[in-house]
Design an enzyme around this catalytic site. Structure first.
Site, short mmCIF file in Angstrom:
data_model
loop_
_atom_site.label_atom_id
_atom_site.label_comp_id
_atom_site.label_asym_id
_atom_site.label_seq_id
_atom_site.Cartn_x
_atom_site.Cartn_y
_atom_site.Cartn_z
N HIS A 185 0.82 -1.10 0.02
CA HIS A 185 -0.04 0.01 0.02
C HIS A 185 0.81 1.32 0.11
O HIS A 185 1.87 1.21 0.84
CB HIS A 185 -0.82 0.03 0.97
CG HIS A 185 -0.32 0.19 2.63
ND1 HIS A 185 -0.07 1.46 3.18
CD2 HIS A 185 0.18 -0.68 3.59
CE1 HIS A 185 0.61 1.36 4.26
NE2 HIS A 185 0.63 -0.19 4.58
N ASP A 187 -0.37 4.47 0.83
CA ASP A 187 -0.68 5.50 1.62
C ASP A 187 0.17 5.55 2.78
O ASP A 187 0.67 4.31 3.33
CB ASP A 187 -2.32 5.28 1.89
CG ASP A 187 -2.52 3.98 2.62
OD1 ASP A 187 -2.18 2.88 2.10
OD2 ASP A 187 -3.50 4.17 3.93
N ASP A 220 6.86 1.88 6.19
CA ASP A 220 5.46 1.15 6.20
C ASP A 220 4.76 2.12 5.04
O ASP A 220 4.17 3.22 5.66
CB ASP A 220 4.73 1.32 7.46
CG ASP A 220 3.35 0.70 7.54
OD1 ASP A 220 2.93 0.30 6.50
OD2 ASP A 220 2.76 1.15 8.49
N GLU A 254 -4.93 1.72 3.28
CA GLU A 254 -4.65 0.68 4.12
C GLU A 254 -4.74 1.08 5.53
O GLU A 254 -5.07 0.41 6.43
CB GLU A 254 -3.42 -0.09 3.86
CG GLU A 254 -3.16 -1.40 4.75
CD GLU A 254 -2.86 -1.46 5.90
OE1 GLU A 254 -2.99 -2.35 6.92
OE2 GLU A 254 -2.14 -0.46 6.35
N GLU A 255 -4.06 2.29 5.89
CA GLU A 255 -3.97 2.85 7.11
C GLU A 255 -5.47 3.23 7.87
O GLU A 255 -5.36 3.68 8.95
CB GLU A 255 -3.11 4.03 7.08
CG GLU A 255 -1.67 3.65 6.59
CD GLU A 255 -0.88 2.59 7.60
OE1 GLU A 255 -1.32 2.21 8.56
OE2 GLU A 255 0.29 2.14 7.41
N ASP A 283 2.02 -9.95 0.95
CA ASP A 283 1.86 -8.52 1.46
C ASP A 283 2.60 -8.18 2.30
O ASP A 283 3.60 -8.81 3.14
CB ASP A 283 0.37 -8.43 1.93
CG ASP A 283 -0.13 -6.94 2.05
OD1 ASP A 283 0.75 -6.06 1.39
OD2 ASP A 283 -1.29 -6.79 2.21
N HIS A 565 4.39 4.57 12.08
CA HIS A 565 3.23 5.16 12.80
C HIS A 565 3.62 6.28 13.65
O HIS A 565 2.61 6.83 14.50
CB HIS A 565 2.38 4.22 13.34
CG HIS A 565 1.64 3.27 12.42
ND1 HIS A 565 0.39 2.76 12.63
CD2 HIS A 565 1.89 2.86 11.40
CE1 HIS A 565 -0.01 1.99 11.67
NE2 HIS A 565 0.97 2.14 10.77
#
Ligand SMILES: *[C@@H]1O[C@H](CO)[C@@H](O)[C@H](O)[C@H]1NC(C)=O
Ligand SMILES: [Zn+2]
Length: 595
Positions: A185, A187, A220, A254-255, A283, A565
């Site tokens: 992903h 995003d 990420d 995804e987040e 993934d 994050h």
């Protein structure tokens, strides 16, 4: 990786007291594991923590193989042979040669940095694409890919789904073979405005300081997307023609659960390829880490489920000068205490991924205390051994959380004025559901617990649309449970089937041949089944394959995944390059394998 709500902090200061374990016949010093503060409820972190705390007790290393009575540890968690391409061996050598050049390395790192510069932030509860202008940050990223990867865009078919979802298809020469699906992903989690000052380099700088690439998404999961794209582009440049079709699927939210991205990509893939159409799916996910003489990689073969249970209490209002014995806030407080006093008890359950993981740890980690190894390896045969194993393992809160269903009361509301009785009070309980459990089991458990207490407060109870107390019976107030968003634990991918074995052999090959860290080159890597405690976009692709793995080969020995994050997200360039070697080897191995 997506963690369901705001990040939780996990510090590595877990302290294990193995001296209390029966049968521990050697002195052990409980030492404190020092590790950086990591934020985010994700498997990588869980595993990282696991590695750095389970094995902390200073305990003399014992050489393997160990033999526990009838159990030879070599038969527990057997390891695959290193798997390198044969038919594609020439192509593999050429990629490895290229990857060792400075020009390739600089280019790869620059590509990741450029990708980080595009702030593809995802916020909670965004309106559909076309209505919410915040999605528009995706277009520059999509354009950037087209510019940066010309061969990929020339030779692969690109299908755009819900505007920004990307499916690339690299047609193989043998259409009878099931494709390999690689996911990622692009995003990222938003950067909290107040935290910008705390970043060593600005969050969207993509700055390369000679060692690390800095910025939101560097780990990420732009490292995954750019790692895969760079691999494909390079293979095209070198003239590789796949036999087996390769499909890439990149989500863009995804987040926030993936509903707009993978939520549309999954059905599109299903429509195009059909159910059970993919040989295997890989993934984003965990990587590998070292602990006390052993290095483990733990591809996620499952994911915990999740559910938010909302508790609403309504009682008559009134002036607070003439109060009842309990207000709705007091009742809610009692309910929460009751829930916490009756938290689900984690049970190490044979044949679950968590159990398989502990078997591998016990079989291959040289410095785990002998008594703990013995107990873990006998846990499925003896209740006493199971008790000892659980006691040992659950001293680590992270393992405990992986094994069982968790609960956390995360939100509470109630009352509006200091002199008015609160008519409403509500709370949200977040559960992460054990792989061996289900949404139903989890929410029913809550219903039974609150029902028992509601009688005391004379409340009528409705749980998930059903009346648990007689309809129309007089009651002082109401208690309602709802569970609007639920996610079942993912189906478990078999770890004794060909795809897992191929993945394991590939990981061992990449570790052996393309390792950037300073570890002893003779060191071996052990591959064991892992679990995601958070969720990935694969939740929308369950029907496409039984063989779904969450793994990205991040090298946590040298800091492959940092600040996910939170502030100062970065990735070591060496780890990123290892990831590229991993994707390359995986593609070449899968291409020539019978799956
Ligand atoms: C519950 O509350 C209702 C309404 O105030 C009342 O009529 C009823 O008697 C109460 N029941 C009990 C068991 O206290
Ligand atoms: Zn992610």
């Amino acid at each position: 990786m997506h963690s369901f709500f705001s990040p939780t902090t996990s510090s590595g200061d877990a302290k294990l007291d193995v001296d209390t374990l029966p049968g521990n016949d050697r002195p052990s010093r409980a030492r404190r594991a020092r590790m950086p503060l990591i934020v985010g409820g994700i498997a990588i972190i869980v595993l990282y923590h696991v590695f750095h705390s389970v094995f902390v007790p200073g305990c003399t290393a014992r050489s393997t193989p160990l033999s526990f009575g009838h159990l030879n540890t070599q038969s527990v968690c057997p390891q695959e042979d290193v798997l390198t391409p044969t038919k594609n061996s020439d192509m593999w050598s050429r990629t490895n040669e290229l990857y060792s050049t400075q020009s390739f390395r600089s280019r790869a790192v620059r590509r990741l940095g450029e990708a980080v510069k595009i702030p593809t932030e995802t916020f909670d509860a965004m309106a559909p694409v076309g209505e919410d202008s915040r999605w528009e940050t995706r277009q520059p990223f999509v354009d950037h890919l087209a510019m940066e990867y010309p061969y990929t865009h020339k030779y692969l078919e690109l299908q755009k789904v819900n505007t920004y979802g990307l499916i690339y298809t690299w047609k193989g020469t043998d259409e009878s073979l099931k494709p390999l699906l690689l996911m990622g992903h692009y995003d990222v989690v938003p950067v909290a405005p107040l935290s910008v000052d705390q970043w060593t380099f600005p969050p969207y700088s993509g700055h390369f300081d000679g060692e690390n690439v800095w910025g939101r998404g560097s780990s990420d999961d732009k490292s995954g997307v750019i790692g895969i794209m760079t691999t494909v582009e390079t293979l095209l440049e070198l003239g590789f023609k796949p036999t087996r079709t390769i499909v890439l699927s990149f989500g863009f939210d995804e987040e926030a659960g993936g509903y707009h991205g993978a939520g549309h990509l999954g059905p599109a893939l299903l429509e195009r390829f059909g159910p059970d159409s993919m040989a295997m799916i890989v993934d984003e996910g965990s990587g590998f880490s070292e602990s006390h003489g052993a290095i483990f990689a733990a591809p996620g073969i499952g994911e915990k489920g999740s559910v938010n249970v909302q508790v609403d209490i309504q009682t008559p209002g009134g002036h607070s000068s003439v109060p009842p014995e309990h207000t709705s806030i007091g009742m809610l407080a009692a309910l929460i205490v009751h829930l916490e006093n009756n938290a689900p008890v984690p049970k190490l359950t044979p044949n679950t991924p968590a159990f398989l993981m502990t078997q591998c740890l016990a079989a291959h980690a040289p410095s785990m205390p002998y008594s703990a190894k013995h107990a873990i390896l006998h846990a499925d045969k003896s209740k006493k051994a199971m008790k000892i194993a659980e006691k040992f393992l659950f001293q680590d809160g992270m393992i405990k959380a992986l094994v069982g269903t968790t609960q956390a009361v995360d939100i509470i509301h109630g009352g509006v004025k200091s002199n008015a009785l609160p008519e409403q009070a509500s709370a949200i309980v977040n559960h992460r559901i054990a792989t061996q459990s289900s949404v139903k089991e989890t929410i029913d458990r809550d219903a039974q617990l609150v029902k028992a207490l509601a009688a005391e407060f004379n409340l009528s109870v409705t749980a998930y649309g059903e009346h648990l107390t007689p309809l129309g019976a007089p009651a002082y107030g109401t208690l309602e449970l709802t569970a609007p968003q639920t996610l079942e634990p993912a189906p478990i991918a078999p770890s004794d089937a060909k795809p897992f074995k191929l993945l394991a052999g590939t990981i061992r090959a990449v570790f052996k041949t393309a390792r950037a860290d300073t570890l002893d080159k003779d060191k071996e890597i052990f591959v064991m089944p892992g679990i995601m405690s958070g969720n990935t976009d694969t939740r929308f692709n369950w029907e496409l394959s039984d063989h779904i793995f969450r793994y990205g080969h991040g090298n946590m020995v040298i800091g492959g995944l940092n600040g996910i994050h939170t502030v100062n997200e970065h990735i070591s360039a060496a780890s990123f390059l290892e990831m590229i070697t991993f994707f390359t080897t995986l593609i070449l191995n899968v291409d020539e394998a019978q799956l």
